[in-house]
Scaffold this active site. Structure first.
Site, PDB file in Angstrom:
ATOM      1  N   HIS A 159     122.346  47.795 -28.920  1.00 53.33           N
ATOM      2  CA  HIS A 159     121.346  48.744 -28.417  1.00 53.33           C
ATOM      3  C   HIS A 159     121.937  49.646 -27.335  1.00 53.33           C
ATOM      4  CE1 HIS A 159     117.635  50.442 -26.889  1.00 53.33           C
ATOM      5  NE2 HIS A 159     117.852  49.909 -25.695  1.00 53.33           N
ATOM      6  N   GLU A 181     116.513  54.453 -31.902  1.00 54.90           N
ATOM      7  CA  GLU A 181     117.706  54.157 -32.695  1.00 54.90           C
ATOM      8  C   GLU A 181     117.465  54.358 -34.196  1.00 54.90           C
ATOM      9  OE1 GLU A 181     119.594  50.288 -30.948  1.00 54.90           O
ATOM     10  OE2 GLU A 181     117.559  50.556 -30.180  1.00 54.90           O
ATOM     11  N   THR A 204     102.962  46.915 -21.636  1.00 51.14           N
ATOM     12  CA  THR A 204     103.952  46.042 -22.260  1.00 51.14           C
ATOM     13  C   THR A 204     103.150  44.931 -22.932  1.00 51.14           C
ATOM     14  OG1 THR A 204     105.523  46.482 -20.475  1.00 51.14           O
ATOM     15  CG2 THR A 204     105.951  44.552 -21.858  1.00 51.14           C
ATOM     16  N   ASP A 215     112.950  43.491 -16.856  1.00 47.89           N
ATOM     17  CA  ASP A 215     113.405  43.826 -18.193  1.00 47.89           C
ATOM     18  C   ASP A 215     114.917  44.037 -18.162  1.00 47.89           C
ATOM     19  OD1 ASP A 215     113.000  44.239 -20.875  1.00 47.89           O
ATOM     20  OD2 ASP A 215     112.550  46.369 -20.671  1.00 47.89           O
ATOM     21  N   GLN A 265     110.260  59.216 -19.766  1.00 42.25           N
ATOM     22  CA  GLN A 265     111.385  58.458 -19.212  1.00 42.25           C
ATOM     23  C   GLN A 265     112.609  59.349 -18.983  1.00 42.25           C
ATOM     24  OE1 GLN A 265     112.420  55.174 -21.818  1.00 42.25           O
ATOM     25  NE2 GLN A 265     114.239  54.613 -20.640  1.00 42.25           N
ATOM     26  N   GLU A 280     109.942  48.817 -28.096  1.00 36.56           N
ATOM     27  CA  GLU A 280     111.185  48.075 -27.878  1.00 36.56           C
ATOM     28  C   GLU A 280     110.893  46.637 -28.292  1.00 36.56           C
ATOM     29  OE1 GLU A 280     112.844  48.869 -23.885  1.00 36.56           O
ATOM     30  OE2 GLU A 280     113.838  50.561 -24.853  1.00 36.56           O
ATOM     31  N   ASP A 319     107.943  46.314 -25.478  1.00 35.62           N
ATOM     32  CA  ASP A 319     107.965  47.116 -24.259  1.00 35.62           C
ATOM     33  C   ASP A 319     107.807  48.588 -24.643  1.00 35.62           C
ATOM     34  OD1 ASP A 319     108.197  47.378 -21.469  1.00 35.62           O
ATOM     35  OD2 ASP A 319     110.281  47.994 -21.679  1.00 35.62           O
ATOM     36  N   LYS A 331     107.450  53.593 -18.931  1.00 38.91           N
ATOM     37  CA  LYS A 331     107.327  52.205 -19.360  1.00 38.91           C
ATOM     38  C   LYS A 331     106.060  51.540 -18.832  1.00 38.91           C
ATOM     39  CE  LYS A 331     111.695  51.620 -20.885  1.00 38.91           C
ATOM     40  NZ  LYS A 331     112.084  50.891 -22.103  1.00 38.91           N
ATOM     41  N   GLU A 382     111.555  43.037 -28.218  1.00 36.58           N
ATOM     42  CA  GLU A 382     112.277  42.207 -27.252  1.00 36.58           C
ATOM     43  C   GLU A 382     111.806  40.760 -27.343  1.00 36.58           C
ATOM     44  OE1 GLU A 382     112.400  43.742 -23.306  1.00 36.58           O
ATOM     45  OE2 GLU A 382     112.450  45.841 -23.942  1.00 36.58           O
ATOM     46  N   ARG A 392     109.561  58.016 -24.349  1.00 38.92           N
ATOM     47  CA  ARG A 392     110.953  58.431 -24.098  1.00 38.92           C
ATOM     48  C   ARG A 392     111.058  59.790 -23.418  1.00 38.92           C
ATOM     49  NH1 ARG A 392     113.444  53.601 -24.590  1.00 38.92           N
ATOM     50  NH2 ARG A 392     113.120  52.707 -26.643  1.00 38.92           N
TER      51      ARG A 392
END
Lengths: 407, 407
Positions: A124, A354, A253, A117, A236, A195, A229, A249, A197, A233
């Site tokens: 971002h 975000e 996925t 990844d 993490q 996420e 993904d 993570k 992606e 948080r």
């Protein structure tokens, strides 16, 4: 070039698209199919009847054997399929093998070798920097010199439609300390995120020690998938120093069940937004290295963001060149993803982190508000790009619903 | 219990050891064998003659099918093999299938699913902290709460004996700046290093969402391999923020070609050195969770270090419990490694980074000195542990020679 397939001409799955997937019809073995309109063409019997040399690759339960045939053979197979779908002469032989999408179940499309990844969106990476390190330069010193990336867990890449179980793990809650030291607690993640992606799948592998130049990208990349993904948080944030994200993570996925061949993106290549400083020679690209792919992020049916892939700083060819510059080999089925795609404005942010600006500003999801994902939320990523017939093609969608943590 | 195999009784590969590997004899297909003394027992014909239900797993080119049979069947197969090698009645049927090690080539023993590398030695993690962050607490705040780990590259795990090509990549050389910003250059790594580790291989996998408790460790771990996690420290130092090591590690990880079943380590379990603070409940272990395995690091035939595995802070059962606590599934062939094994004293350091204390103090390799690995250097890791017959068993060795970078 017009297809005779009912409903397909002018749709987002016209003959300029033709993604591959692995489907199962009731009572049958999984096989490789290609999507046209809202139908799946069962390639195995058609290829066998045509005595196609590679007919066996369509009788498999993964796309790996097909993808491993190499670019030249895959280009030829794509031309053969286009011929089947536009020439009326053979229609009677092909039409019986078109199966409505509603009659099949789509499976995991390929066996994932290694999953890498990246972190290739400047918007971002800058947003993450501003949220977590507001006093400092938003980008770390290495960010504009190399596409930052790391290895994720290949064994937990799951097909679109798989429920996502909220992960349990260690987090440090606000004020949770013993003396001055953080005191982690165990429980369900309270900061579950997406996420949005784009993923790239390796067709032709390399041997240990070889490097893939940016110019050789199309010789090794077979195609594209949508990628969500999922990220916890809070897990993490506590675990990630100094070796990077791990359990935050690795629980899941999601990827699209359709793999869009690179050839379908011929009309989607655009210039990169610009790179300053100039990258080292092994990372330099000529011409249009970016992709004009529009992503739409929906939560419970409400669009919350539209990240533009064309705003990405690092190109997929640069990611592959970097990944292999130390001699690391790639294998058929290796997957690398772009990292969260975020554009310059708030409506283009590709993560809840975000969209809520660090969990501080709830954002609207229909008539509700969200900071992080709640149990029952369903997230769907859709992707479109210019096709070679003048319209837009759709890449497979990625969807997943959050189900409660297992105690 | 004494084996009739010539030379094996009392050796480091007596019937209390019996590691499995994949061997090739001249002109034949790769098959599964078991080591006894300096011989390999070719299991496929012996199992076929005995009409063993699982005979087919020995005709494979990987150990995965054998390892995936589960603990109960594998324990039974091990008892059957011990019987073959100690009972004189069947000797005439078995002896023709013993092949001298010198007549075979050992291959990669299993297909690696996901590869996770931990950081479980307190002495190593503290040394790294003291070297790089001398003004701060050597351990980061999370270190004693969870076994820190990350995903490495599975596709570049190579068998012992594979030459290691010095990797190229981006590094920032001393004084290499543009204004105040670091200016990376491209070239061969000048800080090539080893990491002497121990690896654990998954036999029985799990489904997505399941967790493996520390008590269930032996139901899922099939066995052990030696691991040298080659590291390019200069590439790693520049790339690793914020997502962890990537190209500094992904060029190669060497493992032993012999996989030692967990059952061979029955006499090697010892208490952990002690954990303070007490870990969260899912990480707690009862009884002897540590392993008394001695490692010897040789460079060009000279022993440079003897890292003691029994000094490790986090146990393998805790690593597996942590790895799966978020619901991440494991598959047969998944590999997790301990991270560098270093003991409390300088002669027990498991990396050149530590042996040279941050490239500042050259250390002796015979009558030469080293900071980092030079082209032509050959590194061999050997591992021994108490066996159940009162002597010591050897785990397969890991060796590799550095060859020059490819321009």
């Amino acid at each position: 070039m017009k297809t005779w397939v009912p409903g397909a001409a002018g749709s987002a799955y016209d003959v300029d698209n033709l993604p591959y997937g692995v489907f199962v019809a009731a009572g049958e073995q999984p096989r490789v199919g290609v999507r046209i309109g809202d139908l799946v063409l069962d390639l195995a019997p058609v290829a066998a009847a045509a005595m196609l040399e590679e007919a066996h690759v369509f009788e498999q339960s993964t796309l790996n054997p097909l993808m491993g045939l190499g670019k030249a053979r895959n280009d030829a197979i794509r031309r053969w399929i286009v011929g089947l779908l536009v020439e009326h002469a053979g229609r009677a032989d092909v039409e019986p093998h078109l199966v409505p999408l509603g009659d099949v179940e789509m499976r995991m499309p390929f066996d994932v070798g290694d999953y890498v990844d990246f972190y290739a969106s400047e918007h971002h990476a800058s947003a993450v920097g501003k949220i977590f390190r507001p006093e400092q330069e938003p980008l770390l010193p290495n960010w504009k010199h190399l596409p930052v990336g790391y290895h994720g867990r290949a064994g937990t890449v799951v097909p679109s439609g798989t429920d996502i179980v909220r992960p349990m793990g260690q987090r440090v809650l606000p004020g949770s300390t013993t003396g001055s030291a953080p005191a982690p607690v165990f429980g369900p993640s309270g900061r579950l995120d997406i996420e949005a992606e784009l993923g790239f799948v390796v067709g032709t592998g390399t041997t240990l020690g070889a490097r893939v130049s940016t110019a050789a990208f199309a010789d090794h990349a077979f195609g594209l998938v949508g990628v969500n993904d999922w990220s916890a948080r809070d897990i993490q944030a506590w675990e990630y120093v100094p070796l990077g994200p791990f359990l935050g993570k690795s629980f899941a996925t999601s990827i699209s069940t359709w793999v869009t061949p690179l050839a379908a993106l011929d009309a989607a290549w655009v210039d990169l937004p610009g790179q300053d400083p100039e990258p080292l020679p092994y990372l330099q690209v000529d011409g249009r290295a970016g992709l004009d792919i529009s992503i739409e992020v929906s939560v419970n049916g409400h669009v919350v963001s539209r990240p533009p892939y064309r705003s990405m700083y690092w190109s997929p060819a640069q990611m592959l060149a970097h990944l292999t510059v130390n001699g690391a080999s790639v294998r058929t089925g290796d997957l690398w993803a772009s990292g969260t795609v975020s554009g310059p404005v708030p409506e283009e942010r590709g993560s809840f982190l975000e969209l809520s600006w660090g969990w501080r500003e709830p954002f609207a999801v229909g008539d509700q508000e969200r900071l992080a994902l709640e149990d029952g939320d369903e997230v769907t990523l859709t992707y479109t790009a210019p096709g070679t017939l003048g319209g837009r093609i759709a890449l497979g969608e990625v969807t997943g619903r959050i189900v409660p943590a297992r105690p």
